[in-house]
Design a protein around this motif. Sequence first.
Motif, PDB file in Angstrom:
ATOM      1  N   PHE A  71       0.838  -1.192   0.000  1.00  0.00           N
ATOM      2  CA  PHE A  71       0.000   0.000   0.000  1.00  0.00           C
ATOM      3  C   PHE A  71       0.874   1.243   0.000  1.00  0.00           C
ATOM      4  CE2 PHE A  71      -4.122  -1.829   0.674  1.00  0.00           C
ATOM      5  CZ  PHE A  71      -3.927  -2.969   1.434  1.00  0.00           C
TER       6      PHE A  71
ATOM      7  N   LEU B  84      -3.666   9.487   7.356  1.00  0.00           N
ATOM      8  CA  LEU B  84      -3.166   8.912   6.116  1.00  0.00           C
ATOM      9  C   LEU B  84      -4.307   8.602   5.154  1.00  0.00           C
ATOM     10  CD1 LEU B  84      -0.455   6.391   7.391  1.00  0.00           C
ATOM     11  CD2 LEU B  84      -0.126   8.689   6.467  1.00  0.00           C
TER      12      LEU B  84
ATOM     13  N   PHE C  88      -4.848   6.151   1.878  1.00  0.00           N
ATOM     14  CA  PHE C  88      -4.210   4.982   1.289  1.00  0.00           C
ATOM     15  C   PHE C  88      -4.668   4.743  -0.144  1.00  0.00           C
ATOM     16  CE2 PHE C  88      -1.894   2.643   4.583  1.00  0.00           C
ATOM     17  CZ  PHE C  88      -2.273   3.334   5.719  1.00  0.00           C
ATOM     18  N   GLY C  89      -3.773   4.131  -0.930  1.00  0.00           N
ATOM     19  CA  GLY C  89      -4.164   3.560  -2.206  1.00  0.00           C
ATOM     20  C   GLY C  89      -4.834   2.209  -1.995  1.00  0.00           C
ATOM     21  N   GLN C  90      -5.281   1.616  -3.101  1.00  0.00           N
ATOM     22  CA  GLN C  90      -6.053   0.378  -3.009  1.00  0.00           C
ATOM     23  C   GLN C  90      -5.183  -0.853  -2.764  1.00  0.00           C
ATOM     24  OE1 GLN C  90      -5.862   2.576  -5.578  1.00  0.00           O
ATOM     25  NE2 GLN C  90      -7.640   2.347  -6.907  1.00  0.00           N
TER      26      GLN C  90
ATOM     27  N   TYR D 294      -8.881   2.370  11.366  1.00  0.00           N
ATOM     28  CA  TYR D 294      -9.089   2.225   9.933  1.00  0.00           C
ATOM     29  C   TYR D 294      -9.891   0.949   9.679  1.00  0.00           C
ATOM     30  CZ  TYR D 294      -5.220   5.538   9.102  1.00  0.00           C
ATOM     31  OH  TYR D 294      -4.401   6.642   9.071  1.00  0.00           O
TER      32      TYR D 294
ATOM     33  N   GLY E 237     -10.451  -3.417  -2.750  1.00  0.00           N
ATOM     34  CA  GLY E 237     -10.661  -2.336  -3.701  1.00  0.00           C
ATOM     35  C   GLY E 237     -10.607  -0.945  -3.108  1.00  0.00           C
ATOM     36  N   HIS E 238     -10.485  -0.872  -1.756  1.00  0.00           N
ATOM     37  CA  HIS E 238     -10.485   0.451  -1.106  1.00  0.00           C
ATOM     38  C   HIS E 238      -9.229   0.725  -0.301  1.00  0.00           C
ATOM     39  CE1 HIS E 238     -14.622   1.627  -2.022  1.00  0.00           C
ATOM     40  NE2 HIS E 238     -14.939   0.361  -1.857  1.00  0.00           N
ATOM     41  N   GLY E 239      -8.370  -0.233  -0.145  1.00  0.00           N
ATOM     42  CA  GLY E 239      -7.238  -0.007   0.728  1.00  0.00           C
ATOM     43  C   GLY E 239      -7.713   0.153   2.160  1.00  0.00           C
ATOM     44  N   LEU E 240      -7.043   1.011   2.912  1.00  0.00           N
ATOM     45  CA  LEU E 240      -7.458   1.319   4.283  1.00  0.00           C
ATOM     46  C   LEU E 240      -8.090   2.705   4.299  1.00  0.00           C
ATOM     47  CD1 LEU E 240      -4.832  -0.675   4.617  1.00  0.00           C
ATOM     48  CD2 LEU E 240      -5.007   0.028   6.999  1.00  0.00           C
ATOM     49  N   ARG E 241      -9.191   2.824   5.013  1.00  0.00           N
ATOM     50  CA  ARG E 241      -9.878   4.107   5.117  1.00  0.00           C
ATOM     51  C   ARG E 241     -10.038   4.495   6.579  1.00  0.00           C
ATOM     52  NH1 ARG E 241     -15.169   3.116   1.626  1.00  0.00           N
ATOM     53  NH2 ARG E 241     -14.957   1.083   2.655  1.00  0.00           N
ATOM     54  N   LEU E 242      -9.785   5.763   6.876  1.00  0.00           N
ATOM     55  CA  LEU E 242      -9.800   6.251   8.243  1.00  0.00           C
ATOM     56  C   LEU E 242     -11.233   6.417   8.743  1.00  0.00           C
ATOM     57  CD1 LEU E 242      -8.085   7.361  10.631  1.00  0.00           C
ATOM     58  CD2 LEU E 242      -8.333   9.631   9.577  1.00  0.00           C
TER      59      LEU E 242
ATOM     60  N   GLN F  89       2.984   6.026  11.095  1.00  0.00           N
ATOM     61  CA  GLN F  89       1.947   5.230  11.736  1.00  0.00           C
ATOM     62  C   GLN F  89       2.334   3.756  11.734  1.00  0.00           C
ATOM     63  OE1 GLN F  89      -2.146   5.911  10.684  1.00  0.00           O
ATOM     64  NE2 GLN F  89      -1.846   8.141  10.650  1.00  0.00           N
TER      65      GLN F  89
END
Lengths: 116, 115
Positions: free
Chosen positions: A89, A104, A106-108, B35, B40-45, B104
């Motif tokens: 990532f 942060l 992040f990309g996928q 997170y 398809g989205h990675g990590l999201r806060l 992080q």
Amino acid sequence: DQQVKQNSPSLSVQEGRISILNCDYTNSMFDYFLWYKKYPAEGPTFLISISSIKDKNEDGRFTVFLNKSAKHLSLHIVPSQPGDSAVYFCAASASPGGTSYGKLTFGQGTILTVHP
Amino acid sequence: DAGITQSPRHKVTETGTPVTLRCHQTENHRYMYWYRQDPGHGLRLIHYSYGVKDTDKGEVSDGYSVSRSKTEDFLLTLESATSSQTSVYFCAITSRNKASTDTQYFGPGTRLTVL
């Protein structure tokens, strides 16, 4: 609106060769960029970072390149090893300290497979 | 190792039930984050904290609340779980890396399934 994009869902390379993982961003406020590696059933592990005041940062087999004008960064792994097989990532932050509180984006992710 | 533990590591629950996930750190870090990771989205806060009782929303905070009554614990609560909250949840802290830059570091994750 995906502010950080990794357009290659997967990458396959031979052991000993170079792996190049790419990442594009759209937010010009981003000034700190990181790469994480993730194995299944584990948390992401920090690999390497770069500040926007630099265009290259090296740490052993890992090098990150930043092209601010193109809003593009890449991670080079040389030589690639089977143990490098994981999801990678990229992430970006606007001012790692200060009022952004280090949040942060992040990309996928890109799945890297290194074949023996 | 940033001294982060998450509990539980796995949980299966039913739609409409409340769920609380715990993040515990032992090194007195000021900043903590939650997170979620989805394909398809990675990590999201979801939410983050910049001190005891100081929290704020991330990009996907709807349906979640947090609390931080002491430095070492950051709790994430799903008031009424929905199937769309099935995900893997990661806690993170901010610490200095070997280059003396804030970075992080993540916990091992909690896999939550809402049926």
